[in-house]
Design an enzyme around this catalytic site. Sequence first.
Site, short mmCIF file in Angstrom:
data_model
loop_
_atom_site.label_atom_id
_atom_site.label_comp_id
_atom_site.label_asym_id
_atom_site.label_seq_id
_atom_site.Cartn_x
_atom_site.Cartn_y
_atom_site.Cartn_z
N GLY A 154 0.81 -1.20 0.00
CA GLY A 154 0.00 0.00 0.00
C GLY A 154 0.84 1.25 0.00
N CYS A 155 1.11 1.77 1.18
CA CYS A 155 1.77 3.08 1.29
C CYS A 155 3.23 3.04 0.85
CB CYS A 155 1.64 3.59 2.71
SG CYS A 155 -0.09 3.80 3.21
#
Length: 216
Positions: A154-155
């Site tokens: 994700g990030c």
Amino acid sequence: MTSFDHLADDYRQHGLAGRIGFGERPALLVIDVIKAYTTPGSPLYAAPGVPDAVRASQPVLAAARTAGIPIIYTTVAYAPDGRDGGIFVQKVPALRQLTHDSPLVAIVDELRPQAGELVIEKKYASAFFGTHLAATLTALRVDTLIMVGCSTSGCIRASAVDGMQHGFRVIVPRECVGDRAPEPHLANLFDINGKYGDVVAVEEVLAYLRLPLSTP
């Protein structure tokens, strides 16, 4: 990245997975190492991947402080109704737990920022999207961005893509990032290394940080 070893030669033969290497002016980006991912019972708890990454990141953070390079943290928090999270909060309803008054949004004790270390609050996956991170790094004349934290799929991945697109040499020490499950973790490490940055052993990063480096 053992499970993807059979693809590594194919990527290189087709002109992917080039090595960018380290530059001369690094910064450390500590992404979303908040208690939501390390606290049992939290809907976002991601063990053992994220707690392991937190432990592995401690010597990197210590080396970065000794080297005197810029250290920037990101965290994430939303209004109680989640409206400032837009579609992201609709897609991942667990993010609604991350309100400003929740203890889950606090950065973990093991990697707590010191005075003078910048903390940027973000709303979306990338540390660059909707924040002043790129402008801050450019003003500091940073050319190399070492990323630790979570989550890999994700990030970390989103920040690696945007970091490359903003012209930074993205370096990801593989032991220092974590995810909820090993499959997305490994797949995204492989993809980051194939297209967006260098995924390296933590010892390589530590050796680099021990060199004489240019600092602001």
